[in-house]
Design a protein around this motif. Structure first.
Motif, PDB file in Angstrom:
ATOM      1  N   SER A 188      -7.892  -0.822   5.215  1.00  0.00           N
ATOM      2  CA  SER A 188      -8.273  -1.937   6.091  1.00  0.00           C
ATOM      3  C   SER A 188      -7.661  -1.699   7.461  1.00  0.00           C
ATOM      4  O   SER A 188      -6.439  -1.678   7.628  1.00  0.00           O
ATOM      5  CB  SER A 188      -7.753  -3.264   5.524  1.00  0.00           C
TER       6      SER A 188
ATOM      7  N   THR B 169     -17.531  -4.735   5.776  1.00  0.00           N
ATOM      8  CA  THR B 169     -16.754  -5.145   4.609  1.00  0.00           C
ATOM      9  C   THR B 169     -17.130  -4.254   3.439  1.00  0.00           C
ATOM     10  O   THR B 169     -18.308  -3.932   3.249  1.00  0.00           O
ATOM     11  CB  THR B 169     -17.035  -6.619   4.261  1.00  0.00           C
TER      12      THR B 169
ATOM     13  N   MET C   4      -6.773  -0.549  -0.312  1.00  0.00           N
ATOM     14  CA  MET C   4      -6.504  -1.715   0.538  1.00  0.00           C
ATOM     15  C   MET C   4      -5.903  -1.275   1.874  1.00  0.00           C
ATOM     16  O   MET C   4      -6.169  -1.881   2.911  1.00  0.00           O
ATOM     17  CB  MET C   4      -5.588  -2.693  -0.171  1.00  0.00           C
TER      18      MET C   4
ATOM     19  N   ILE D  45     -12.922  -4.237   6.627  1.00  0.00           N
ATOM     20  CA  ILE D  45     -12.226  -5.165   5.733  1.00  0.00           C
ATOM     21  C   ILE D  45     -12.465  -4.707   4.301  1.00  0.00           C
ATOM     22  O   ILE D  45     -13.621  -4.543   3.885  1.00  0.00           O
ATOM     23  CB  ILE D  45     -12.728  -6.603   5.943  1.00  0.00           C
TER      24      ILE D  45
ATOM     25  N   LYS E 209     -12.033  -5.536   0.334  1.00  0.00           N
ATOM     26  CA  LYS E 209     -11.811  -6.640  -0.593  1.00  0.00           C
ATOM     27  C   LYS E 209     -11.504  -6.099  -1.978  1.00  0.00           C
ATOM     28  O   LYS E 209     -12.066  -5.075  -2.384  1.00  0.00           O
ATOM     29  CB  LYS E 209     -13.029  -7.548  -0.625  1.00  0.00           C
ATOM     30  N   PRO E 210     -10.621  -6.786  -2.706  1.00  0.00           N
ATOM     31  CA  PRO E 210     -10.267  -6.309  -4.060  1.00  0.00           C
ATOM     32  C   PRO E 210     -11.463  -6.354  -5.007  1.00  0.00           C
ATOM     33  O   PRO E 210     -12.392  -7.151  -4.821  1.00  0.00           O
ATOM     34  CB  PRO E 210      -9.188  -7.283  -4.526  1.00  0.00           C
TER      35      PRO E 210
ATOM     36  N   THR F 146     -15.650  -2.855  -0.780  1.00  0.00           N
ATOM     37  CA  THR F 146     -14.833  -3.183  -1.949  1.00  0.00           C
ATOM     38  C   THR F 146     -13.888  -2.040  -2.274  1.00  0.00           C
ATOM     39  O   THR F 146     -14.254  -0.861  -2.152  1.00  0.00           O
ATOM     40  CB  THR F 146     -15.730  -3.478  -3.153  1.00  0.00           C
ATOM     41  N   GLU F 147     -12.716  -2.382  -2.710  1.00  0.00           N
ATOM     42  CA  GLU F 147     -11.731  -1.376  -3.123  1.00  0.00           C
ATOM     43  C   GLU F 147     -12.353  -0.430  -4.163  1.00  0.00           C
ATOM     44  O   GLU F 147     -13.035  -0.882  -5.096  1.00  0.00           O
ATOM     45  CB  GLU F 147     -10.525  -2.085  -3.727  1.00  0.00           C
TER      46      GLU F 147
END
Lengths: 109, 111
Positions: free
Chosen positions: A83, A11, A80, A106, A108-109, A13-14
């Motif tokens: 992903s 995971t 995004m 993944i 995430k914003p 972050t953008e």
């Protein structure tokens, strides 16, 4: 036997940077591929490394160390749309592709 | 036009039925491959062909057969489908020796 290991899921972050690792043990080595695969779609080619070092292509870079049986895919300025699953594959001594199970990334914003 | 075309895109079939998945390519490549993809597993090679008269088994060929009708066409058959053959199937051809182009895939469900 032949084996390729990748983390199952990551995971990030953008806007950030993420590194996806791939280690391999194969009978011979004739190159390593990275592919991107969105859910339910076909894999699409990202990079190919056959010599040690870093190959840069826009936001994506791929690194190879043959002596360590190791590669990584570096994704910068994550969006995004990044992903997806990222597949590592090695070309063995018989010029067959051996695939890792893929890393689901993944964002995430 | 796509370089590699697979049909059908989706198929639901019953246990014991025979089913054929078709693949065609427009680039004149000699080599063609059939892969199977299951969740949590990598792509696994079913069969591959180096030319019309050269067909080889991959790591999971049991329960499958293939036909290379022409250089451009490579079909995969399940003679008697079983539920554990439910998977995503891809056809692929090498591109300039440095990458592989995949068809859009066939999602097969055996009930």
């Amino acid at each position: 036997g032949q084996n390729i290991d990748q983390p199952t899921e990551m995971t990030a972050t953008e806007g950030a940077i993420v590194q996806i690792n791939c280690t391999y043990q194969t009978s011979g080595f004739n190159g390593l591929f990275w592919y991107q695969q969105h859910a339910g779609e076909a894999p699409t080619f990202l990079s190919y490394n056959v010599l040690d070092g870093l190959e840069e292509k826009g936001r994506f870079s791929s690194f190879l160390s043959r002596s360590k049986g190791y590669s990584y895919l570096l994704l910068k300025e994550l969006q995004m749309k990044d992903s997806a699953s990222y597949l590592c594959a090695v070309v063995d001594s018989n010029y067959q592709l051996i695939w890792g199970a893929g890393t689901k990334l993944i964002i995430k914003p | 036009d796509a370089d590699v075309t697979q049909t059908p895109r989706n198929r639901i079939t019953k246990t014991g039925k025979r089913i054929m998945l078709e693949c065609s390519q427009t680039k004149g490549h000699d080599r063609m491959y059939w892969y199977r993809q299951d969740p949590g597993l990598g792509l696994r090679l079913i069969y591959y062909s180096f030319d019309v008269k050269d067909i080889n088994k991959g790591e999971i060929s049991d329960g499958y057969s293939v036909s290379r009708q022409a250089q451009a066409k490579f079909s995969l058959s399940l003679e008697s489908a079983i539920p554990n053959q439910t998977a995503l199937y891809f056809c692929a051809t090498p591109f300039q020796g440095r990458s592989y182009t995949f068809g859009s895939g066939t999602r097969l469900t055996v009930v």
